[in-house]
Design a protein around this motif. Structure first.
Motif, short mmCIF file in Angstrom:
data_model
loop_
_atom_site.label_atom_id
_atom_site.label_comp_id
_atom_site.label_asym_id
_atom_site.label_seq_id
_atom_site.Cartn_x
_atom_site.Cartn_y
_atom_site.Cartn_z
N VAL A 9 0.86 -1.19 0.00
CA VAL A 9 0.00 0.00 0.00
C VAL A 9 0.90 1.23 0.00
CG1 VAL A 9 -1.93 -1.11 1.16
CG2 VAL A 9 -0.14 -0.06 2.52
N ALA A 10 0.36 2.36 -0.42
CA ALA A 10 1.14 3.59 -0.45
C ALA A 10 1.47 4.03 0.97
CB ALA A 10 0.37 4.69 -1.19
N ASP A 66 2.47 6.87 2.13
CA ASP A 66 1.98 8.19 2.55
C ASP A 66 0.57 8.07 3.13
OD1 ASP A 66 0.87 7.50 0.14
OD2 ASP A 66 1.12 9.47 -0.80
N ARG A 67 -0.21 7.13 2.58
CA ARG A 67 -1.55 6.92 3.14
C ARG A 67 -1.45 6.25 4.51
NH1 ARG A 67 -3.55 5.28 -2.28
NH2 ARG A 67 -3.46 3.10 -1.58
N GLU A 68 -0.44 5.38 4.69
CA GLU A 68 -0.24 4.76 6.00
C GLU A 68 0.14 5.82 7.04
OE1 GLU A 68 -0.53 1.13 6.70
OE2 GLU A 68 -1.77 1.70 4.97
N GLN A 90 -0.82 9.02 6.90
CA GLN A 90 -2.05 9.77 7.17
C GLN A 90 -2.99 8.99 8.09
OE1 GLN A 90 -3.72 10.66 3.36
NE2 GLN A 90 -2.01 11.99 2.73
N ALA A 91 -2.98 7.64 7.95
CA ALA A 91 -3.86 6.83 8.80
C ALA A 91 -3.25 6.60 10.17
CB ALA A 91 -4.13 5.49 8.12
N GLN A 125 5.66 9.36 10.75
CA GLN A 125 6.01 10.26 9.68
C GLN A 125 7.51 10.42 9.55
OE1 GLN A 125 4.66 14.36 10.09
NE2 GLN A 125 4.12 14.41 7.92
N GLN A 165 -6.39 -1.86 7.64
CA GLN A 165 -7.65 -1.27 7.20
C GLN A 165 -8.79 -1.64 8.15
OE1 GLN A 165 -8.14 -2.60 3.17
NE2 GLN A 165 -6.63 -1.16 2.34
N ASP A 172 -8.54 0.60 11.06
CA ASP A 172 -9.04 1.94 10.73
C ASP A 172 -10.57 1.98 10.77
OD1 ASP A 172 -6.50 2.77 10.43
OD2 ASP A 172 -6.47 2.64 8.24
#
Length: 577
Positions: A383-384, A386-388, A390-391, A396, A568, A571
């Motif tokens: 998975v990307a 950057d999305r991980e 954000q989640a 970071q 996911q 989340d």
């Protein structure tokens, strides 16, 4: 008896011819004996010549193979060495009568013979043992040194048998005693010439074999280099990334550029797109290629053990640590450490991993010593990242530390080389299994090109390997039975529910088999059970494996197969009120 009388006698009666031959031979022996006693003159030589002519004519009638023997001796050249001048005059004449086309050279000393040998390569050499100056044995040694293939006959006197035996041991072909038995001498010389000819032919044959062997060795070396190049290509981690796909050309160029750099690399792509393959290619093309390549599946390691797996531990560091163990960072040494599914690393471990990457030092659990980090880090995620971030599942600061160079692998459905890859997999599997399957039919090719490939290249390879094992000659659509041919994953569930397969082109719709229906139903039930238990455990895979009464690795593999993400599910659980 005159020549004409001998000829007539031979023609009239074989027995009478045989008697004349024996009489003529006896006369020749008597004359040679007289020559050796020194009682020869011009009359004796003329008589000797006439008697030899009689013998030659008689043998031409009595011996059927004489003509073939003469032809075999044509153009032969012989050297006779003796200090007896009478013998030097008589022997050549007798030999010329017996050997058609034979050339005979004579010399009265060994020194002169060596000069002749330097000029001519004789078919045979005849020499006396007792000669003034250099004797026959010394001359034999010189001949053996200069012309080892030339057979040599020795002429010996009475009481010289010991010398003759020494000569045979020294390499002489044969010896003839005085008084010379002309019949034996001619036969021995004929054998010597034939032996010399056979030796020369064998030597020429050996030289031809050597030339052919050298040629074959060069061919083998060339083929070996070609096979080595082919083997290098086949063994190269880039072999499944190099092809007619335009989408992969940019990926290959990125891999080549970053390989020798010290940058940390992140490889993103769906499951089965070849992320580890790309990581191995980077390692293979770098200066670290001779160092270890260590792959760690971060999603397959329980949260409680991941720190120990990565950093190592000392004996007694925690319950169950019965002995010291090196971590994967230490195992990789100055090679490459590949962290697959980096987003599955727990947040607590991510902070320690960040410190290790920043300070290039690590501290095993339960140890006070610091170990220098020399391995290069390559991370991967399906998975990307950057999305991980954000989640909130990836720190970071760790993301920025890893994100020095990003390579994104396209899914197989977005590539245009699926058929090319399938043919490569067919060749690979055919060689491995020893199967005659060597091609993909047109109908099967259409199926392969229209399928959605949710498992990407890994799924394609598995499908082809199974089809090669099933197909007797060419792969047909029915051999691709691990999925419903021509049906995308999205439409498969719908078509299974109504029991009809959509038509491919002008083909007649066909319902799925009972086996396919059973397998699909079992897979659906398994997916639903895994999702339900993960929702209950809020994405905790270790607890889910315990509740499902399976091991952690099996659960992890099935989650990958069905595309289930624990992150996911967490989340979704956090988003619920």
């Amino acid at each position: 008896m005159t020549t004409s009388q001998a000829s007539v006698g031979m023609s009239a009666s074989p027995r009478a011819g045989h008697c004349d031959y024996r009489l003529a031979t006896r006369a020749v022996r008597q004359h040679v004996y007289e020559l050796n006693r020194g009682q020869s003159d011009r009359v004796d030589r003329e008589r000797c010549t006439g008697e030899h002519e009689t013998v030659a004519e008689a043998t031409s009638v009595v011996t059927p193979c004489a003509g073939r023997e003469r032809r075999a001796a044509t153009a032969a050249r012989v050297l006779i060495v003796d200090d007896d001048l009478a013998l030097l005059r008589a022997l050549p004449e007798a030999l010329r009568l017996r050997f058609s086309g034979l050339e005979v050279d004579t010399t009265s000393s060994a020194a002169a013979a060596l000069d002749q040998i330097a000029v001519w390569d004789y078919d045979a050499i005849v020499t006396d043992i007792k000669m003034p100056g250099m004797d026959g044995l010394t001359l034999l040694s010189e001949i053996r040194a200069r012309r080892p293939e030339t057979p040599t006959l020795l002429i010996t006197g009475h009481g010289e048998q010991a010398l003759a035996i020494d000569a045979l041991r020294g390499g002489a072909f044969d010896y003839v005693q005085k008084p010379i038995d002309r019949e034996y001498f001619v036969a021995s010389l004929r054998r010597a010439i034939q032996t010399g000819e056979l030796r020369r032919r064998a030597k020429e044959h050996d030289r031809a074999l050597e030339r052919r062997t050298d040629q074959l060795e060069r061919i083998v070396e060339e083929r070996t280099r070609e096979l080595h190049q082919i083997h290098s290509v086949l063994e190269s981690p880039l072999k499944w990334l190099i092809g007619p796909s335009d989408q992969l050309e940019n990926v290959v160029q990125q891999i080549k550029r970053v390989a020798d750099s010290p940058l940390t690399v992140v490889i993103e792509g769906e499951t089965g797109t070849g992320k580890e393959l790309a990581a191995r290619a980077i390692h293979h093309l770098s200066a670290r290629r001779s160092k270890p390549f260590v792959a760690v599946d971060c999603g397959a390691i329980p949260d409680s053990l991941i720190e120990s797996e990565l950093f190592g531990h000392e004996k007694g560091a925690f319950t169950g640590a019965h002995q010291r163990r090196e971590g994967r960072f230490q195992t990789a040494s100055s090679g490459t450490l590949f962290l697959d599914e980096i987003a599955n690393v727990p947040l607590a471990t991510q902070s320690k991993l960040l410190r290790v990457l920043q300070e290039r030092q690590l501290q095993p659990l339960g140890s006070k010593r610091l170990i220098r980090l020399e391995a290069r880090i390559i991370a991967a995620s399906n998975v990307a990242l950057d999305r991980e971030v954000q989640a909130g599942r990836l720190r970071q600061d760790l993301y920025y530390r890893l994100n020095e160079f990003v390579i994104t692998l396209p899914p197989l459905r977005a590539r245009d080389d699926s058929l090319h890859l399938a043919k490569d997999f067919v060749a690979e599997a055919s060689m491995e299994f020893g199967c005659p399957c060597g091609e993909i039919s047109g109908a099967a090719a259409q199926v392969l090109q229209h399928y959605g490939w949710p498992g990407n290249v890994r799924e394609l390879r598995s499908v082809i390997r199974r089809a090669v094992l099933l197909a007797p000659d060419a792969i047909e659509p029915e051999h691709l039975s691990c999925f419903d041919a021509g049906v995308s994953p999205t439409t498969a569930e719908t078509t299974h529910s109504i029991g009809v397969r959509p038509a491919l082109g002008n083909a007649v719709p066909v319902g799925p088999s009972l086996r396919t229906i059973a397998e699909t139903a079992a897979a659906d039930a398994e997916q639903q059970a895994i999702r339900r238990v993960l929702q209950l455990t809020n994405g905790n895979k270790s607890e889910a494996a315990r509740l499902l009464r399976t091991d952690y690795k099996t659960l992890h593999v099935k989650m990958k197969r069905y595309g289930i993400s624990a992150a996911q599910i967490r989340d979704i659980g956090m988003a619920r009120p």
